[in-house]
Design a protein around this motif. Structure first.
Motif, short mmCIF file in Angstrom:
data_model
loop_
_atom_site.label_atom_id
_atom_site.label_comp_id
_atom_site.label_asym_id
_atom_site.label_seq_id
_atom_site.Cartn_x
_atom_site.Cartn_y
_atom_site.Cartn_z
N VAL A 253 4.55 2.22 -9.12
CA VAL A 253 5.15 0.97 -9.61
C VAL A 253 5.66 0.19 -8.41
O VAL A 253 5.69 0.67 -7.28
CB VAL A 253 6.30 1.24 -10.60
N HIS A 254 6.09 -1.04 -8.69
CA HIS A 254 6.69 -1.91 -7.67
C HIS A 254 7.98 -1.27 -7.17
O HIS A 254 8.73 -0.69 -7.94
CB HIS A 254 6.96 -3.28 -8.29
N ASN B 147 11.19 -1.93 -9.06
CA ASN B 147 11.32 -1.43 -10.43
C ASN B 147 12.37 -0.32 -10.44
O ASN B 147 12.22 0.68 -9.75
CB ASN B 147 9.96 -0.88 -10.90
N TRP C 210 9.22 -2.68 -20.04
CA TRP C 210 9.90 -1.57 -19.41
C TRP C 210 11.19 -1.21 -20.15
O TRP C 210 11.60 -0.05 -20.14
CB TRP C 210 10.20 -1.90 -17.95
N ILE D 111 5.13 -5.03 -19.07
CA ILE D 111 4.39 -4.05 -18.28
C ILE D 111 2.97 -4.54 -18.07
O ILE D 111 2.31 -4.96 -19.01
CB ILE D 111 4.36 -2.68 -18.98
N ILE E 88 -0.21 -3.74 -7.52
CA ILE E 88 1.08 -3.15 -7.92
C ILE E 88 2.20 -3.73 -7.07
O ILE E 88 3.28 -4.05 -7.57
CB ILE E 88 1.04 -1.62 -7.79
N ILE F 60 2.09 -1.16 -13.17
CA ILE F 60 2.00 0.29 -13.01
C ILE F 60 0.52 0.66 -12.86
O ILE F 60 -0.34 0.12 -13.56
CB ILE F 60 2.63 1.04 -14.21
N VAL G 111 4.80 0.32 -2.58
CA VAL G 111 4.85 0.82 -3.95
C VAL G 111 5.71 2.09 -3.94
O VAL G 111 6.04 2.62 -2.88
CB VAL G 111 3.44 1.16 -4.49
#
Length: 337
Positions: A145-146, A149, A170, A186, A228, A235, A252
């Motif tokens: 994920v980023h 996040n 999310w 998402i 991402i 995701i 990421v």
């Protein structure tokens, strides 16, 4: 004995209940969303006799090589330095081509290489007569994920719901230690390579039809990392080595699955961490196709997998054997019980 209307109604009700719940005796349970991790090693792809009798013949570009390999884009950077060192120490000319599983499969089937390297277990059509698979090891596939996040962990069930498009935001996650207010959509990112081979992303969802209609599909690993890193709600998935290899594409982070980490070898060996790649080398055996130099090279690589740089995160086959993973010869063919 007469049957009353209430008895008839009860019979129809029970029949309907059995039909819609799959409750008939002996009926198979609902199919798991997880795809097959391996194929049956006893099954061999049928090939015509002229193909079986065809010897190995290198492409002209290989020149007077002693060994020719085609390695997928994961094994190429991992094994190349070790292969080059082996070639120098043994006075051999070894030609190593970089490709994908598909490119490697084509070269193997055309019999233009001695050794083929794959990032997946063999599919049914990969099991050609005279071809034997030797497992280098496995590597965890991380859910990425980023970095902004705040979510740190999800369950494997939630992961499947996300990639199927059943969880849309999310903030809908129940297991997550998310920060309040992270209520954004998402965006699923997928790379559906090697669809006919078992394992890899198919351990998450068995086939492409199960993935969310709105999934952003990419064709290359750098694009997975890039997409991402550009979207706080994205995701996707990839082995951790590739997040290092393509760090110029963006940052990421990896999520825990059911509390277990893709970075922890023990979590994967015990299969508490559920997603992984299998790295295999395929080599020819038999008259007209067997190359003694190639066999010795494969033996060397299997013995020295433990010496690969740690950033590759490859768990050697020797450790898997000790942990109860199932092997046939040198090929990994089953998960531990």
């Amino acid at each position: 004995m007469k049957t009353t209307s209430s008895q008839i109604s009860l019979i129809f009700f029970l029949a309907a209940l059995l039909l819609f719940t799959g409750g008939f005796a002996g009926q198979n349970p609902p199919r798991s969303l997880k795809g097959p991790p391996f194929t049956d090693p006893a099954e061999t792809q049928a090939m015509p006799e002229d193909w079986i009798n065809q010897p190995i013949k290198y492409d002209p570009s290989a020149g007077d090589a002693d060994i020719v390999l085609s390695l997928d884009q994961h094994l190429y950077p991992a094994l190349l330095p070790m292969i080059q060192k082996y070639a120098k120490e043994h006075g051999l000319k070894i030609v190593v081509n970089e490709g994908t599983c598909g490119i490697t499969s084509g070269m193997v089937e055309r019999k233009t290489v001695d050794i083929g390297g794959f990032c997946c277990p063999p599919g049914k059509t990969d099991r050609l007569p005279g071809l034997r698979f030797h497992t280098i090891g496995i590597d965890a596939i991380a859910l990425l994920v980023h970095p902004d996040n705040p979510v740190k962990k999800i369950t494997i069930g939630e992961a499947r719901q996300i990639f199927m498009g059943e969880i849309h935001r999310w903030s809908e996650l129940k297991s997550s230690n998310k920060e309040k207010g992270f209520d954004i959509p998402i965006q699923v990112v997928g790379r559906l390579h090697c669809k006919l081979r078992p394992g890899h992303w198919r351990l998450l969802l068995d086939n492409e039809d199960l993935f969310a209609p709105g999934m952003q599909e990419v064709g290359a690993i750098p694009d997975m990392i890039s997409q991402i890193s550009l979207n706080p709600g994205a995701i996707g998935y990839e082995v951790l080595w590739n997040t290092i290899r393509y760090k110029d594409k963006g940052r990421v982070k990896a999520l825990l699955i059911d509390g277990y980490s893709a970075e922890n070898a023990d979590h994967l060996i015990s299969l508490r961490y559920p997603l992984y790649r299998v790295y295999n080398l395929a080599i020819w055996e038999g008259k007209g196709v067997e190359n003694p130099h190639a066999k010795k090279l494969v033996d060397f690589l299997l013995q020295h997998t433990k010496d690969l740089p740690k950033e590759h995160n490859i768990i050697p086959a020797a450790l898997l054997k000790k942990a109860g993973w199932k092997f046939r010869g040198d090929e990994l063919i089953g998960e531990p019980k």
